[in-house]
Design an enzyme around this catalytic site. Sequence first.
Site, short mmCIF file in Angstrom:
data_model
loop_
_atom_site.label_atom_id
_atom_site.label_comp_id
_atom_site.label_asym_id
_atom_site.label_seq_id
_atom_site.Cartn_x
_atom_site.Cartn_y
_atom_site.Cartn_z
N SER A 84 5.00 -8.76 -3.73
CA SER A 84 5.10 -9.12 -5.15
C SER A 84 4.13 -8.30 -6.00
O SER A 84 4.22 -8.31 -7.22
CB SER A 84 4.86 -10.62 -5.34
N ASN B 230 0.81 -1.23 0.00
CA ASN B 230 0.00 0.00 0.00
C ASN B 230 0.84 1.28 0.00
O ASN B 230 0.46 2.26 -0.62
CB ASN B 230 -1.02 -0.01 1.15
N CYS C 133 -3.27 1.23 6.61
CA CYS C 133 -3.56 0.45 7.83
C CYS C 133 -4.30 1.29 8.84
O CYS C 133 -5.09 0.78 9.63
CB CYS C 133 -2.25 -0.08 8.41
N GLU D 119 4.09 -4.83 12.37
CA GLU D 119 3.16 -3.72 12.14
C GLU D 119 2.04 -4.29 11.30
O GLU D 119 2.23 -4.56 10.10
CB GLU D 119 3.87 -2.57 11.40
N LEU D 120 0.88 -4.50 11.91
CA LEU D 120 -0.16 -5.30 11.24
C LEU D 120 -1.41 -4.48 10.90
O LEU D 120 -1.36 -3.26 10.84
CB LEU D 120 -0.48 -6.51 12.12
P1 NAD Z 1 0.60 -9.53 3.37
O1 NAD Z 1 0.65 -9.97 4.78
O2 NAD Z 1 -0.17 -10.33 2.42
O3 NAD Z 1 2.08 -9.44 2.75
C1 NAD Z 1 3.09 -8.64 3.35
C2 NAD Z 1 4.45 -9.18 2.90
O4 NAD Z 1 4.66 -10.47 3.44
C3 NAD Z 1 4.63 -9.32 1.40
O5 NAD Z 1 5.92 -8.87 1.05
C4 NAD Z 1 4.51 -10.82 1.18
O6 NAD Z 1 5.21 -11.28 0.03
C5 NAD Z 1 5.15 -11.34 2.44
N1 NAD Z 1 4.77 -12.73 2.79
C6 NAD Z 1 3.61 -13.36 2.55
N2 NAD Z 1 3.63 -14.61 3.08
C7 NAD Z 1 4.84 -14.76 3.68
C8 NAD Z 1 5.47 -15.80 4.41
N3 NAD Z 1 4.86 -16.94 4.66
N4 NAD Z 1 6.73 -15.58 4.89
C9 NAD Z 1 7.36 -14.42 4.69
N5 NAD Z 1 6.82 -13.38 3.98
C10 NAD Z 1 5.57 -13.55 3.49
O7 NAD Z 1 0.08 -8.01 3.42
P2 NAD Z 1 -0.31 -7.06 2.20
O8 NAD Z 1 -1.58 -7.53 1.60
O9 NAD Z 1 0.87 -6.88 1.31
O10 NAD Z 1 -0.56 -5.67 2.96
C11 NAD Z 1 -1.76 -5.26 3.50
C12 NAD Z 1 -1.76 -5.43 5.00
O11 NAD Z 1 -0.68 -4.69 5.59
C13 NAD Z 1 -3.01 -4.88 5.66
O12 NAD Z 1 -3.47 -5.77 6.64
C14 NAD Z 1 -2.54 -3.59 6.31
O13 NAD Z 1 -3.32 -3.16 7.40
C15 NAD Z 1 -1.15 -3.96 6.71
N6 NAD Z 1 -0.32 -2.76 6.93
C16 NAD Z 1 0.05 -2.44 8.21
C17 NAD Z 1 0.79 -1.27 8.44
C18 NAD Z 1 1.20 -0.86 9.84
O14 NAD Z 1 2.05 0.02 9.98
N7 NAD Z 1 0.63 -1.43 10.88
C19 NAD Z 1 1.15 -0.45 7.37
C20 NAD Z 1 0.74 -0.82 6.09
C21 NAD Z 1 0.02 -1.98 5.87
#
Ligand code: NAD
Length: 508
Positions: A172, A146, A275, A241-242
């Site tokens: 990706s 994002n 987020c 950070e979720l």
């Molecule tokens: P995601 O969890 O699908 O992916 C995040 C990253 O993790 C990607 O680079 C992905 O390739 C990697 N990944 C996926 N599976 C993995 C595994 N098994 N092992 C290691 N790496 C792996 O999240 P997304 O869809 O890219 O992002 C959206 C989410 O991020 C939303 O829930 C949003 O709230 C959160 N977010 C949180 C913050 C914060 O600061 N709290 C900021 C931005 C986004």
Amino acid sequence: MEAATQASAGETERPVTNPADGTTAGAVHVHTRDEVAAAVVRCREAQASWATLSYSQRGRLLKRYRDALLDARDEITDVLCLETGKPRADALGVELLYVCDAIGFWAKQAGRYLSDRVERPHLLRTKRAYSTYKPRGVIGMITPWNFPLVLSVGEAIPALMAGNGVVIKPSSETPLIAELCTRIADQSGLPAGLLSCVTGSGRTGDDLIDFVDMISFTGSVETGRKIQIRCAEQLKPSTMELGGKDPAIVCRDADLERAANGCVWGGLTNAGQVCISIERIYVDERVYDPFVEKLVEKVSALRQGPPDADADIGCMTSESQLREVEEQVEDAREQGAQVRCGGRRVEGRSGFWYEPTLITGVTSEMRIMREETFGPVLCVQSVSDEAEAIRLANDSPFGLSASVWSRDKQGATNIARRIEAGAVCVNDHMVHMLIPEVPMGGVKESGIGRRHGAEGIRKYCDQQTLVVDRFGLRSEPIWYPAPRGRERIFRRMLNVLYRSGWRNKLFG
Ligand code: NAD
């Protein structure tokens, strides 16, 4: 969630989609496990010399990197827009600006946050004690789509200033900007490989965990949980950070015009893919109707368009996230909620376009009020008073951020303190993200750890305690040979320390 996170066996390249029109924007190499290991080795070599530099030397080199990023700002804006679909002004004015500011901020503050702290031991007066910070080594940074520049390079800056190397594993969906900006890092005079990037799928991130010294993860709760389990198996530090489901509480005495403007921006900027987007608005029933009227007017007036259209809001970045939004809105509609504007995929446009949407008549049981939506949707619920608003705001597994809107700042601050969230803004939303002096992060399922503030850089360090003997006596009372009658001595000592009149003065 990122679509199709696991690479299929033998996949060597991943296409990247332009979300504004559905065409192919490019492709990235899928790093094998051996290539991930090699990137970490290269980063580790660069980090060894980097860690010997002073804070001001590191700061100077990072400012050179900033100059190189600014020289490349048009290309950076093009790439960000190409893979995210966000307006050009947001790419430049939010993402690049954040990174430039982060370099200035951490270059100036790192030395202060990480300086040795001298302690005067209250018991062992013959010792001098220091608590110090040392870089952990190589940080693996696994990031979402994002804000692909802010959350990768932006978050890498404090880690670098602390003396670490960083290997980024970008989403990706949006890997091109991290690829570009790490290439610029190499060309700017930073040690080669110090800030680098490995691309591919979730599996690439999984591999990265095995080779680095710490994981800094930003992404969904589901992935965060998996990564933390893997880190725990290796006893490797990690920060999470979720996701979020931010509530906004609009009080009876709110300035409705400001609150409506703030909620529309706070919920729909970046097409709601933040987020800390407002996803739930709880409005005092006494001002509900006029407030909703204002929201309808303002959401309907938003201009939506491609990155170069100078629009308010762009498309969504990920097809799978768009489908998630569609499902949640349909579910709410079926259960009796009213869609007041938007509520559909934009017709006749290829790419991932969803209309800015306002929904009323929602209830706390609906999926759209419980699960993270992460799209351009605002939901409004009427409440009888502030106690009900606080109860509903806290009735969520998430606790990232929140806002309270009221003319009574003290009253609003009191409400803010009762909300279970890592940050709460009064008469504003998500601005804490732009105040690096204060910590940002989540409670409950929204995360573990903080970015920004002292914690935002200390987390990238191992803390080391140094104790130095002051007087160099030949021996110490507790060393050998043990003095005779030791038990008696300790008995007396306990009395003197904790039963005599001295105790409060000296030992508490
Ligand atoms: P995601 O969890 O699908 O992916 C995040 C990253 O993790 C990607 O680079 C992905 O390739 C990697 N990944 C996926 N599976 C993995 C595994 N098994 N092992 C290691 N790496 C792996 O999240 P997304 O869809 O890219 O992002 C959206 C989410 O991020 C939303 O829930 C949003 O709230 C959160 N977010 C949180 C913050 C914060 O600061 N709290 C900021 C931005 C986004």
